[in-house]
Design a protein around this motif. Structure first.
Motif, short mmCIF file in Angstrom:
data_model
loop_
_atom_site.label_atom_id
_atom_site.label_comp_id
_atom_site.label_asym_id
_atom_site.label_seq_id
_atom_site.Cartn_x
_atom_site.Cartn_y
_atom_site.Cartn_z
N LEU A 1 49.16 30.84 36.19
CA LEU A 1 49.00 31.39 34.67
C LEU A 1 50.38 32.29 34.60
CD1 LEU A 1 47.25 31.87 32.20
CD2 LEU A 1 46.23 33.97 33.06
N GLY A 2 50.84 32.86 35.28
CA GLY A 2 52.08 33.64 35.33
C GLY A 2 51.88 35.10 35.39
N HIS A 3 50.74 35.35 35.47
CA HIS A 3 50.18 36.87 35.53
C HIS A 3 48.65 36.75 36.26
CE1 HIS A 3 47.51 36.90 31.95
NE2 HIS A 3 48.79 36.33 31.31
N ALA B 1 51.78 36.82 41.15
CA ALA B 1 51.17 36.11 39.90
C ALA B 1 52.32 35.64 39.03
CB ALA B 1 50.05 36.58 39.44
N SER B 2 53.52 36.42 39.08
CA SER B 2 54.66 36.08 38.42
C SER B 2 55.95 35.55 39.10
CB SER B 2 54.72 37.38 37.38
OG SER B 2 55.07 38.65 38.12
N LEU C 1 44.67 52.32 37.81
CA LEU C 1 45.36 51.48 38.77
C LEU C 1 46.57 50.74 38.21
CD1 LEU C 1 42.21 49.81 40.63
CD2 LEU C 1 43.94 51.15 41.62
N SER C 2 46.44 50.27 37.04
CA SER C 2 47.45 49.41 36.52
C SER C 2 48.60 50.30 36.01
CB SER C 2 46.97 48.51 35.30
OG SER C 2 45.94 47.59 35.68
N TYR C 3 48.43 51.39 35.40
CA TYR C 3 49.48 52.01 34.48
C TYR C 3 50.10 53.12 35.45
CZ TYR C 3 48.04 49.24 30.72
OH TYR C 3 47.71 48.31 29.83
N ALA C 4 48.97 53.77 36.25
CA ALA C 4 49.51 54.85 36.96
C ALA C 4 49.88 54.62 38.36
CB ALA C 4 48.50 55.92 37.11
N ALA D 1 49.32 48.61 40.20
CA ALA D 1 48.54 47.65 40.66
C ALA D 1 48.50 46.51 39.74
CB ALA D 1 47.06 47.94 41.04
N GLY D 2 49.02 45.13 40.40
CA GLY D 2 49.02 43.97 39.60
C GLY D 2 50.20 43.78 38.79
N VAL D 3 51.09 44.63 38.70
CA VAL D 3 52.46 44.45 37.78
C VAL D 3 53.60 43.84 38.80
CG1 VAL D 3 51.66 46.41 36.35
CG2 VAL D 3 53.38 46.80 38.24
N ASN D 4 54.55 43.43 38.15
CA ASN D 4 55.65 42.87 38.87
C ASN D 4 56.72 43.88 39.38
OD1 ASN D 4 58.19 41.64 39.80
ND2 ASN D 4 57.67 39.81 38.64
N GLN D 5 56.57 44.70 40.39
CA GLN D 5 57.42 45.67 40.83
C GLN D 5 58.69 45.58 41.19
OE1 GLN D 5 55.17 48.36 43.59
NE2 GLN D 5 53.39 47.09 43.42
#
Length: 282
Positions: free
Chosen positions: A42-44, A262-263, A157-160, A163-167
Motif C-alpha cells: 500500500l505504501g504505508h 511499509a514505505s 505512539l504515532s506522533y510522540a 511508531a509506524g512512520v518513515n524514520q
C-alpha cells in the motif's frame, strides 16, 4: 505526559509484551502475510486504514443512539464495527511486534483498551439483539469512552514516539539543495553499495556502470544500518536487506520490496560530472 513517560518506562509490562511478541511473530511467519498486514503493497501502514471502519461505525452508532427511531441502524453499525475489529487487530499486532520495548509498552495498553472496548461493543450488540435497547446503548457509550482512551494512546505512539512512520524521511531535509561531491565514480565499487556522508547524513550509494543511485542509509522502519545489510540480486534488481528487521529495498530507486517497512526508502538526486559523483536533495 508524565503518565505517558511512566508508561513508556514500565518494565513490569515486558514479560507479557515479550511473550505476546514471540507469539505474533510465530503466527505471522509467511512473508506474503507479513507484507500484506504491514501494508508494504500500500505504501504505508495498513493498520490506520483498517481502523477507520470500526471507529467510523462505532461513532456513527453513538450518534444514531441519540436520535429517535434509529435502533435498527445503530445495531447494524455496531455489528459491522465489531466484525471489522479483527483485521485491524491483526495488522496492528504485527506492526507492534516490530517496535522497541518502550513503544511496545504503550502499544500493549493501547491494545488492552481496545480489547475492552470491543468486549463492551460485543455485549452491546448482544443486548440490542435481545431487545434490551437501553442497556445496549449504555454499553455502547461505555465502549466508545474506552476506545477513546485507546485512540489517545495510538496517537501518542504515532506522533510522540514515531511508531509506524518513515524514520528516514526527516534526513532528507538535512541534505544540501546544492550538488555536493561524495567522491569519484572510480572509487565506488561497481554492483555493490558503499556508504558516504553528506552534511553528516549517512547515504548509501549504489553504482551500476556509469549510473549511480543514492538512498538514505538508515532504514526508514527502525533506523537500521542498511550499509551493513546483505545485498540480493544484481543490476537494476539489486536489493539491500536491513540487518535489523529484514526490510528489503531496491537499490536503484529505494522501492520497498518486503516489510516490515511499509514505505519506500528516501532517495537523493545523483549525477556524475567530470568523473565525480554528486548528490543533492530531491
Amino acid at each position: 505526559m508524565r503518565m505517558m513517560t511512566r508508561l513508556e518506562e514500565a518494565r513490569s509490562l515486558d514479560p507479557v509484551s515479550d511473550r505476546l511478541q514471540a507469539a505474533v511473530q510465530a503466527v505471522a511467519r509467511p512473508r506474503l502475510l507479513r507484507d500484506l498486514l504491514h501494508g508494504t503493497w500500500l505504501g504505508h501502514s495498513l493498520h490506520p486504514v483498517l481502523v477507520q471502519l470500526p471507529v467510523g461505525s462505532f461513532v456513527s452508532a453513538a450518534v444514531l443512539d441519540l436520535l429517535p427511531g434509529r435502533r435498527r441502524a445503530a445495531t447494524t453499525l455496531i455489528a459491522v464495527g465489531t466484525a471489522a475489529v479483527a483485521p485491524a487487530v491483526a495488522a496492528g499486532l504485527l506492526d507492534w511486534s516490530q517496535l522497541t520495548r518502550d513503544r511496545r509498552r504503550v502499544g500493549l495498553v493501547h491494545a488492552g483498551a481496545n480489547a475492552v472496548a470491543t468486549g463492551l461493543y460485543a455485549a452491546s450488540l448482544f443486548a440490542r439483539l435481545r431487545g434490551r435497547t437501553a442497556r445496549g446503548k449504555a454499553l455502547g457509550f461505555a465502549g466508545l469512552s474506552v476506545a477513546g482512551l485507546g485512540a489517545y494512546l495510538g496517537g501518542h505512539l504515532s506522533y510522540a514516539l514515531s511508531a509506524g512512520v518513515n524514520q528516514a524521511a526527516p534526513e532528507i531535509a538535512r541534505i544540501p539543495q546544492e550538488w555536493t561531491p561524495v567522491g569519484s565514480l572510480a572509487s565506488l565499487p561497481d554492483g555493490s553499495p558503499a556508504v558516504r556522508t553528506v552534511a553528516d547524513v549517512s547515504v548509501l550509494v549504489y553504482r551500476r556502470g556509469d549510473r549511480v543511485s543514492a538512498l538514505i542509509e538508515r532504514c526508514g522502519h527502525e533506523t537500521g544500518p542498511l550499509g551493513k545489510g546483505e545485498v540480493t540480486g544484481s543490476g537494476a534488481d539489486a536489493c539491500v536487506v536491513c540487518p535489523w528487521h529484514g526490510s528489503v529495498f531496491r537499490l536503484a530507486d529505494g522501492a520497498v520490496v518486503h516489510g516490515p517497512a511499509a514505505s519506500d526508502q528516501p532517495v537523493l538526486r545523483a549525477r556524475v560530472r567530470d568523473g565525480m559523483v554528486e548528490l543533492c536533495r530531491p
